[in-house]
Write a protein that holds these residues in place. Sequence first.
Motif, PDB file in Angstrom:
ATOM      1  N   GLN A 159      62.236 -19.708  66.189  1.00  0.00           N
ATOM      2  CA  GLN A 159      62.227 -20.709  65.856  1.00  0.00           C
ATOM      3  C   GLN A 159      61.866 -21.575  67.021  1.00  0.00           C
ATOM      4  O   GLN A 159      61.915 -21.312  68.193  1.00  0.00           O
ATOM      5  N   THR A 160      61.014 -22.798  66.854  1.00  0.00           N
ATOM      6  CA  THR A 160      60.404 -23.680  67.833  1.00  0.00           C
ATOM      7  C   THR A 160      61.444 -24.277  68.837  1.00  0.00           C
ATOM      8  O   THR A 160      62.326 -24.863  68.075  1.00  0.00           O
ATOM      9  N   THR A 161      61.376 -23.942  70.157  1.00  0.00           N
ATOM     10  CA  THR A 161      62.295 -24.571  70.904  1.00  0.00           C
ATOM     11  C   THR A 161      61.942 -26.010  71.256  1.00  0.00           C
ATOM     12  O   THR A 161      60.528 -26.535  70.957  1.00  0.00           O
ATOM     13  N   GLN A 162      62.719 -26.912  71.737  1.00  0.00           N
ATOM     14  CA  GLN A 162      62.349 -28.261  72.347  1.00  0.00           C
ATOM     15  C   GLN A 162      61.327 -28.295  73.333  1.00  0.00           C
ATOM     16  O   GLN A 162      60.286 -29.140  73.214  1.00  0.00           O
ATOM     17  N   GLU A 163      61.471 -27.125  74.227  1.00  0.00           N
ATOM     18  CA  GLU A 163      60.400 -27.172  75.409  1.00  0.00           C
ATOM     19  C   GLU A 163      58.889 -26.783  74.472  1.00  0.00           C
ATOM     20  O   GLU A 163      57.843 -27.504  74.993  1.00  0.00           O
ATOM     21  N   GLN A 164      58.808 -26.120  73.681  1.00  0.00           N
ATOM     22  CA  GLN A 164      57.758 -25.837  73.047  1.00  0.00           C
ATOM     23  C   GLN A 164      57.239 -26.908  72.256  1.00  0.00           C
ATOM     24  O   GLN A 164      56.004 -27.403  72.244  1.00  0.00           O
ATOM     25  N   ASP A 172      58.874 -38.789  72.494  1.00  0.00           N
ATOM     26  CA  ASP A 172      59.046 -39.711  71.234  1.00  0.00           C
ATOM     27  C   ASP A 172      59.357 -41.061  71.880  1.00  0.00           C
ATOM     28  O   ASP A 172      59.076 -42.003  71.249  1.00  0.00           O
ATOM     29  N   HIS A 173      59.471 -41.393  73.355  1.00  0.00           N
ATOM     30  CA  HIS A 173      59.315 -42.445  73.923  1.00  0.00           C
ATOM     31  C   HIS A 173      58.025 -43.288  74.032  1.00  0.00           C
ATOM     32  O   HIS A 173      57.874 -44.440  74.511  1.00  0.00           O
ATOM     33  N   ILE A 174      56.806 -42.158  73.915  1.00  0.00           N
ATOM     34  CA  ILE A 174      55.513 -42.557  73.904  1.00  0.00           C
ATOM     35  C   ILE A 174      55.108 -42.644  72.514  1.00  0.00           C
ATOM     36  O   ILE A 174      54.329 -43.821  72.131  1.00  0.00           O
ATOM     37  N   CYS A 175      55.620 -42.002  71.649  1.00  0.00           N
ATOM     38  CA  CYS A 175      55.165 -41.864  70.307  1.00  0.00           C
ATOM     39  C   CYS A 175      56.223 -41.763  69.348  1.00  0.00           C
ATOM     40  O   CYS A 175      56.773 -40.863  69.229  1.00  0.00           O
ATOM     41  N   ASN A 176      56.422 -42.729  68.689  1.00  0.00           N
ATOM     42  CA  ASN A 176      57.591 -42.819  67.441  1.00  0.00           C
ATOM     43  C   ASN A 176      57.462 -41.675  66.523  1.00  0.00           C
ATOM     44  O   ASN A 176      56.401 -41.638  65.906  1.00  0.00           O
ATOM     45  N   GLY A 177      58.510 -40.911  66.394  1.00  0.00           N
ATOM     46  CA  GLY A 177      58.632 -40.015  65.362  1.00  0.00           C
ATOM     47  C   GLY A 177      58.276 -38.696  65.883  1.00  0.00           C
ATOM     48  O   GLY A 177      58.301 -37.689  65.105  1.00  0.00           O
ATOM     49  N   SER A 178      58.122 -38.593  67.240  1.00  0.00           N
ATOM     50  CA  SER A 178      57.371 -37.098  67.517  1.00  0.00           C
ATOM     51  C   SER A 178      58.766 -36.130  67.614  1.00  0.00           C
ATOM     52  O   SER A 178      59.782 -36.566  67.923  1.00  0.00           O
ATOM     53  N   PRO A 179      58.416 -34.881  67.518  1.00  0.00           N
ATOM     54  CA  PRO A 179      59.501 -33.910  67.638  1.00  0.00           C
ATOM     55  C   PRO A 179      59.778 -33.539  69.033  1.00  0.00           C
ATOM     56  O   PRO A 179      60.748 -32.779  68.975  1.00  0.00           O
ATOM     57  N   CYS A 180      59.294 -34.021  69.641  1.00  0.00           N
ATOM     58  CA  CYS A 180      59.551 -33.978  71.236  1.00  0.00           C
ATOM     59  C   CYS A 180      60.552 -35.069  71.636  1.00  0.00           C
ATOM     60  O   CYS A 180      60.171 -36.073  71.965  1.00  0.00           O
ATOM     61  N   ARG A 181      61.801 -34.471  71.559  1.00  0.00           N
ATOM     62  CA  ARG A 181      62.858 -35.488  71.594  1.00  0.00           C
ATOM     63  C   ARG A 181      63.415 -35.780  73.115  1.00  0.00           C
ATOM     64  O   ARG A 181      63.472 -34.815  73.827  1.00  0.00           O
TER      65      ARG A 181
END
Length: 201
Positions: A159-164, A172-181
Motif C-alpha cells: 500500500q502506498t505510504t504517505q511518504e510515497q 495539500d497546502h499547495i494543491c487542494n485535494g492532494s493525497p499528500c496530506r
Amino acid sequence: RRWLDWLKCIQPDLNYTILNNQYIKYRPIHSVGGPEKEQCWRDMVGAIGHRIPDKLEPAVGFYCCNQFVISKWQLLRYPLQTYRVLLRMMGDQPEVCHEGPLEMGSLFMANKSDVVTNDSAANATLFETQGKGNSKMAGSTFEHLQHVVFGGHPLLMSQTTQEQACRNFKPDHICNGSPCRTAEGKKQTRGCWQGKVFVCR
C-alpha cells in the motif's frame, strides 16, 4: 471524481502513480478464475520479461480500477515489440489472451477446475473458442497487473505510504485535494474532508 483532484496535483517529474485509494492487499488467482485466467496472468508478466515459478499460485496486491498516471519515459522502458505483444493479447487479432495449448505443466490451477481435461488440445480449443471473451479476460488481467507492467512493482504491491504519496503529488497546502496530506494543509482545509472525500474546491 477524486482522481480529478489528484490529477491536478501530480508532481512534474512523476513517472507512475495510482489515482485512487482502493487498495486490495491480497487476491490469489483461484478467487478470480481458472487455468485460462492463470495462463493469461503468466503470459502478461512474461511479456515484460518476468516469470512466475511453475505451480506457484499467482497472487497480487494492487489498486483496482486502472486509474493511474504514467510518464513517457516510464513507457519507453520497453521496446515497441513488447507493446505489440500486449496489444495482441488485449484485443488485436486473433482476440485471445493466450494462443495455443495451455501450459498445463506450469499452472497452479491445472488440476483445480472441472473445465480442465487431460487433453491439452481440448484445453486449447476450450480456451480459444471463447473468442472475444478472452480479450476481455486480458483486460481484466491488466487491471490486476498494470502495477507490474507499467509501475515496475512486484505482484504483491504494498500500500502506498504517505511518504510515497508526497513524492508523487504536491502537498495539500499547495494543491487542494492532494493525497499528500500535511499539517499545514490540514489547518487550511479543516472541514473540507468528509471521511476520505475532499469536498472543497
